[in-house]
Design a protein around this motif. Sequence first.
Motif, PDB file in Angstrom:
ATOM      1  N   ILE A 300      -6.601 -25.984  -2.514  1.00  0.00           N
ATOM      2  CA  ILE A 300      -6.849 -24.799  -3.337  1.00  0.00           C
ATOM      3  C   ILE A 300      -5.697 -23.834  -3.109  1.00  0.00           C
ATOM      4  CG2 ILE A 300      -8.512 -23.015  -3.955  1.00  0.00           C
ATOM      5  CD1 ILE A 300      -9.801 -25.700  -4.025  1.00  0.00           C
ATOM      6  N   GLY A 301      -4.999 -23.521  -4.188  1.00  0.00           N
ATOM      7  CA  GLY A 301      -3.865 -22.606  -4.094  1.00  0.00           C
ATOM      8  C   GLY A 301      -2.558 -23.378  -4.116  1.00  0.00           C
ATOM      9  N   ALA A 302      -1.698 -23.060  -5.077  1.00  0.00           N
ATOM     10  CA  ALA A 302      -0.408 -23.744  -5.180  1.00  0.00           C
ATOM     11  C   ALA A 302       0.725 -22.797  -4.802  1.00  0.00           C
ATOM     12  CB  ALA A 302      -0.205 -24.279  -6.600  1.00  0.00           C
ATOM     13  N   GLY A 303       0.444 -21.929  -3.816  1.00  0.00           N
ATOM     14  CA  GLY A 303       1.476 -20.996  -3.358  1.00  0.00           C
ATOM     15  C   GLY A 303       2.390 -21.662  -2.345  1.00  0.00           C
ATOM     16  N   MET A 305       2.148 -22.176   0.868  1.00  0.00           N
ATOM     17  CA  MET A 305       1.553 -23.143   1.779  1.00  0.00           C
ATOM     18  C   MET A 305       0.917 -24.314   1.039  1.00  0.00           C
ATOM     19  SD  MET A 305       2.487 -21.980   4.580  1.00  0.00           S
ATOM     20  CE  MET A 305       1.693 -23.025   5.773  1.00  0.00           C
ATOM     21  N   GLY A 306       0.146 -23.997  -0.016  1.00  0.00           N
ATOM     22  CA  GLY A 306      -0.531 -25.065  -0.756  1.00  0.00           C
ATOM     23  C   GLY A 306       0.454 -26.123  -1.248  1.00  0.00           C
ATOM     24  N   VAL A 323      -5.620 -27.184  -7.014  1.00  0.00           N
ATOM     25  CA  VAL A 323      -6.361 -26.333  -7.951  1.00  0.00           C
ATOM     26  C   VAL A 323      -5.871 -24.890  -7.842  1.00  0.00           C
ATOM     27  CG1 VAL A 323      -8.641 -25.405  -8.529  1.00  0.00           C
ATOM     28  CG2 VAL A 323      -8.398 -27.810  -7.896  1.00  0.00           C
ATOM     29  N   MET A 325      -5.939 -20.789  -9.912  1.00  0.00           N
ATOM     30  CA  MET A 325      -6.783 -19.961 -10.769  1.00  0.00           C
ATOM     31  C   MET A 325      -6.241 -19.907 -12.186  1.00  0.00           C
ATOM     32  SD  MET A 325      -7.770 -16.598  -8.616  1.00  0.00           S
ATOM     33  CE  MET A 325      -6.075 -16.256  -8.256  1.00  0.00           C
ATOM     34  N   ALA A 329       0.358 -19.818 -12.558  1.00  0.00           N
ATOM     35  CA  ALA A 329       0.518 -19.988 -11.104  1.00  0.00           C
ATOM     36  C   ALA A 329       0.615 -21.472 -10.753  1.00  0.00           C
ATOM     37  CB  ALA A 329      -0.656 -19.343 -10.369  1.00  0.00           C
ATOM     38  N   VAL A 381      -5.468 -20.142  -0.118  1.00  0.00           N
ATOM     39  CA  VAL A 381      -5.397 -19.007  -1.059  1.00  0.00           C
ATOM     40  C   VAL A 381      -5.020 -17.745  -0.286  1.00  0.00           C
ATOM     41  CG1 VAL A 381      -7.098 -20.103  -2.574  1.00  0.00           C
ATOM     42  CG2 VAL A 381      -7.871 -18.399  -0.906  1.00  0.00           C
ATOM     43  N   PHE A 382      -5.066 -16.581  -0.946  1.00  0.00           N
ATOM     44  CA  PHE A 382      -4.672 -15.333  -0.291  1.00  0.00           C
ATOM     45  C   PHE A 382      -5.436 -15.126   1.001  1.00  0.00           C
ATOM     46  CE2 PHE A 382      -4.360 -14.079  -4.958  1.00  0.00           C
ATOM     47  CZ  PHE A 382      -3.023 -14.461  -5.044  1.00  0.00           C
ATOM     48  N   LYS A 388     -11.619 -15.860   0.405  1.00  0.00           N
ATOM     49  CA  LYS A 388     -11.881 -17.137   1.083  1.00  0.00           C
ATOM     50  C   LYS A 388     -13.369 -17.497   0.980  1.00  0.00           C
ATOM     51  CE  LYS A 388      -7.799 -17.351   3.641  1.00  0.00           C
ATOM     52  NZ  LYS A 388      -6.721 -18.248   3.425  1.00  0.00           N
ATOM     53  N   VAL A 391     -14.181 -18.805  -2.372  1.00  0.00           N
ATOM     54  CA  VAL A 391     -13.665 -20.165  -2.534  1.00  0.00           C
ATOM     55  C   VAL A 391     -14.569 -21.162  -1.804  1.00  0.00           C
ATOM     56  CG1 VAL A 391     -11.760 -21.718  -1.939  1.00  0.00           C
ATOM     57  CG2 VAL A 391     -11.267 -19.467  -2.917  1.00  0.00           C
ATOM     58  N   ASN A 408      -6.672 -22.893   5.713  1.00  0.00           N
ATOM     59  CA  ASN A 408      -5.348 -22.720   6.302  1.00  0.00           C
ATOM     60  C   ASN A 408      -5.159 -21.281   6.799  1.00  0.00           C
ATOM     61  OD1 ASN A 408      -2.598 -23.403   6.913  1.00  0.00           O
ATOM     62  ND2 ASN A 408      -1.958 -22.429   5.022  1.00  0.00           N
TER      63      ASN A 408
HETATM   64  P1  NAD Z   1       0.621 -17.479  -1.537  1.00  0.00           P
HETATM   65  O1  NAD Z   1       0.341 -16.108  -1.999  1.00  0.00           O
HETATM   66  O2  NAD Z   1       1.996 -18.009  -1.627  1.00  0.00           O
HETATM   67  O3  NAD Z   1      -0.323 -18.508  -2.292  1.00  0.00           O
HETATM   68  C1  NAD Z   1      -1.687 -18.306  -2.510  1.00  0.00           C
HETATM   69  C2  NAD Z   1      -2.034 -18.989  -3.814  1.00  0.00           C
HETATM   70  O4  NAD Z   1      -3.440 -19.093  -3.913  1.00  0.00           O
HETATM   71  C3  NAD Z   1      -1.546 -18.261  -5.043  1.00  0.00           C
HETATM   72  O5  NAD Z   1      -0.784 -19.132  -5.829  1.00  0.00           O
HETATM   73  C4  NAD Z   1      -2.830 -17.840  -5.768  1.00  0.00           C
HETATM   74  O6  NAD Z   1      -2.707 -17.859  -7.174  1.00  0.00           O
HETATM   75  C5  NAD Z   1      -3.792 -18.887  -5.285  1.00  0.00           C
HETATM   76  N1  NAD Z   1      -5.196 -18.457  -5.322  1.00  0.00           N
HETATM   77  C6  NAD Z   1      -5.719 -17.287  -4.935  1.00  0.00           C
HETATM   78  N2  NAD Z   1      -7.054 -17.303  -5.097  1.00  0.00           N
HETATM   79  C7  NAD Z   1      -7.382 -18.511  -5.598  1.00  0.00           C
HETATM   80  C8  NAD Z   1      -8.595 -19.126  -5.998  1.00  0.00           C
HETATM   81  N3  NAD Z   1      -9.740 -18.484  -5.905  1.00  0.00           N
HETATM   82  N4  NAD Z   1      -8.546 -20.382  -6.481  1.00  0.00           N
HETATM   83  C9  NAD Z   1      -7.382 -21.047  -6.577  1.00  0.00           C
HETATM   84  N5  NAD Z   1      -6.214 -20.502  -6.214  1.00  0.00           N
HETATM   85  C10 NAD Z   1      -6.202 -19.262  -5.739  1.00  0.00           C
HETATM   86  O7  NAD Z   1       0.106 -17.521  -0.035  1.00  0.00           O
HETATM   87  P2  NAD Z   1       0.536 -18.520   1.145  1.00  0.00           P
HETATM   88  O8  NAD Z   1       1.679 -17.915   1.887  1.00  0.00           O
HETATM   89  O9  NAD Z   1       0.658 -19.873   0.605  1.00  0.00           O
HETATM   90  O10 NAD Z   1      -0.713 -18.421   2.104  1.00  0.00           O
HETATM   91  C11 NAD Z   1      -1.919 -19.101   1.839  1.00  0.00           C
HETATM   92  C12 NAD Z   1      -2.745 -19.140   3.092  1.00  0.00           C
HETATM   93  O11 NAD Z   1      -1.992 -19.803   4.115  1.00  0.00           O
HETATM   94  C13 NAD Z   1      -3.141 -17.815   3.671  1.00  0.00           C
HETATM   95  O12 NAD Z   1      -4.410 -17.931   4.221  1.00  0.00           O
HETATM   96  C14 NAD Z   1      -2.115 -17.599   4.762  1.00  0.00           C
HETATM   97  O13 NAD Z   1      -2.573 -16.753   5.785  1.00  0.00           O
HETATM   98  C15 NAD Z   1      -1.948 -18.993   5.270  1.00  0.00           C
HETATM   99  N6  NAD Z   1      -0.693 -19.242   5.952  1.00  0.00           N
HETATM  100  C16 NAD Z   1       0.480 -18.788   5.476  1.00  0.00           C
HETATM  101  C17 NAD Z   1       1.657 -19.052   6.154  1.00  0.00           C
HETATM  102  C18 NAD Z   1       2.976 -18.596   5.620  1.00  0.00           C
HETATM  103  O14 NAD Z   1       3.959 -18.612   6.379  1.00  0.00           O
HETATM  104  N7  NAD Z   1       3.092 -18.216   4.358  1.00  0.00           N
HETATM  105  C19 NAD Z   1       1.622 -19.805   7.315  1.00  0.00           C
HETATM  106  C20 NAD Z   1       0.401 -20.286   7.770  1.00  0.00           C
HETATM  107  C21 NAD Z   1      -0.755 -20.003   7.084  1.00  0.00           C
END
Ligand code: NAD
Length: 701
Positions: A300-303, A305-306, A323, A325, A329, A381-382, A388, A391, A408
């Motif tokens: 869940i989430g293609a940011g 980390m995803g 997956v 939203m 994105a 996700v965020f 969370k 989700v 995560n």
């Molecule tokens: P990000 O903002 O790059 O990505 C989050 C993605 O989740 C976004 O694309 C957003 O559109 C999507 N999203 C949000 N709500 C959603 C939902 N309800 N359904 C589907 N998609 C949804 O964030 P990130 O940096 O990838 O971080 C994600 C998680 O990983 C967080 O919990 C963060 O604490 C954790 N994390 C991040 C890092 C890092 O270095 N960035 C390292 C370890 C853990």
Amino acid sequence: MSDAVSYKKQGQVALLTADNPPVNALGQAVRAGLVEGVARAGADPDVKAIVILCAGRTFFAGADIREFGKPPLPPSLREVHEAMEASPKVIVAAIHGTALGGGCETALASHYRVAVPSAKIGVPEVNLGILPGAGGTQRLPRLVGVERALEMVVFGQPVAAKKAKEWGLIDEIVEGDLAAAAVTYAERLISQGASLRKISDIAINPASAPAEVFLAMRARIAKERRGYFAPECCIQAVEAAVRLPFVEGMKKERALFEECMATTHSRAQRYAFFAEREVGVIPGFGKEVRARTVAKVGIIGAGTMGGGIAMCFANAGIPVTVVEMKADALERGLGVIRKNYEATAARGRLSAEDMERRLGLIAGSLDYGDLKDADLIIEAVFEDMNVKKTVFAELDRVAKAGAVLASNTSTLNLDEIARATSRPQDVVGLHFFSPANVMRLLEIVRGAATAPDTLATALQVSKTIGKVGVVSGVCFGFIGNRMLFEYGREAELLLLEGASPAQLDKALYDFGMAMGPCAMNDMAGVDVGALVRKAHRAELPNEPTYYPIADKLYAMGRYGQKTGAGYYVYPNGSRTPQPDPVVEAVIVEEAKRLGIERRAVSDQEIVERCIFAAANEGARILADGIALRPGDIDTVWLTGYGFPVYRGGPMFYADTVGLAHVVKAIDGYRARYGAVYWPHAPLLEKLAAAGKTFASWREVM
Ligand code: NAD
């Protein structure tokens, strides 16, 4: 005959088969068995050749490292090899699996070598802070040439059978049943009247190894193996092979081997090796705890980390559905994945077909319903508890029974997330590190309700995707970041007291860290830490000296590399940190505001305060039951935080400098800075008082 090596005659060929599970380590019984078998075959007039092979899954995978540091039991491996080379009957090594270290050296002491196509041969000793000590550094250059031997000895990478054949490291690749093929090969040698080809008799042409070869290798290790002791010794050993007769070269190899073995580096590297292997062992888990099958994964989430996590699974051949939203994105996220693969392919590290195959395993979706078949779903996700929870409630609705639901999260309470579902036993934390497709560390967070087989599944998954999975309990920051907060807080204080970002970073870099804390913050994002501290103010020290510079830089919009400025400046998109007078001024101003008088800070103080702060917290993490073992804590720092392997990790390092010294220093800091920053770690204090080390921590618990 010894139990470890059986003797069987097949026509004119004697088969010596070693059987010492799991990896046919060359322990005493095996060594004795080989000497005995070679002597017996030598004395049998009907035997004309000997085949040495191994039962089970591999050829000798190395020395028995449990014998390291103990008085050697005869015969030594060198004596085995002398007996082999001196045998009047031609010896063929028949290799499958991995012929590593002493195994490779045993193959080199044979007169000929055959291997199955999947075999690998190498001398990885350098990774344990030592060098091949049974002739590897002397025979390899004679057989494959100096440059190739140097590469193998200094970097320890094994060579696959095909390349080994090209290099002359093996004489033939054989298909089908190895024993039968090796006997056929030996019979052919007999019929051809093949000579006893002793590698030790081969003369190296010094012209094949001009001084530049060694100079170039030294330049390489200065960069690629910065700080390590053994690689230079490896080079010297190969140099000796070129300059000295075999017998003298062997003496030099032995002396260098012993020198390496006696170093703290080697102790640390061997410790790290075992610590990494132990992380998957969970006390109380027997064979009845079985991992669930994971054949399909949802994310869940293609940011940031995803996307990286999706790549991990696609790389391992496991289909993933990501997956998001919103369509834009999702498109953006999938686009980043493609770009990452294209960059790897452009560097020649991935073929076009492999790239397409991996991309083909990653599907995008806007519908949670597409995850109904997933065996494991990882939420990325965020970092917001309400998001969370929403989700996880949704996942609870769509996921099939028995699916593992993972988060995560880096900072949120996993138990609270788990309570958003009706199945907290299936919930676990999978804390990946950024970039997720690159970093080896995976913290596996075990919630209060996480079921044993959920945890076992997470551990199995970490292996499948090539990560080092370390189990952590639930607490703010888990193992790694909880210690990092202490380490970074000391770094900030040292800036206020007089160090510059450049001095601070250089001191820790010279200690061996992959990068200093200021450069690391700039890379990870100054904003990331600032926002976490903001969100968790209640759980963190409420002190004016707690990260004031980072907060100030954040307020100035200096988020690090991504904004071109943080603790340093990065002009024109450069990634090389350059000192910035603006930051110097910020630091001086902050120190003034806080009433801190600036002074000259020594590099030694920088290292001691930062590392001891981490180790002190490590001791508390251990006592709290958050980490299972000191080795788990060290593995986290070695695989996720750029701690130098040759120092073994913060806990091992504290052991090597002496816990009494560590406690004395910490007592001094506590008197100066207060117990908020330097809380008592009773476990550490007890160990120090008892003259013990973390290695025996259980004795005082
Ligand atoms: P990000 O903002 O790059 O990505 C989050 C993605 O989740 C976004 O694309 C957003 O559109 C999507 N999203 C949000 N709500 C959603 C939902 N309800 N359904 C589907 N998609 C949804 O964030 P990130 O940096 O990838 O971080 C994600 C998680 O990983 C967080 O919990 C963060 O604490 C954790 N994390 C991040 C890092 C890092 O270095 N960035 C390292 C370890 C853990």
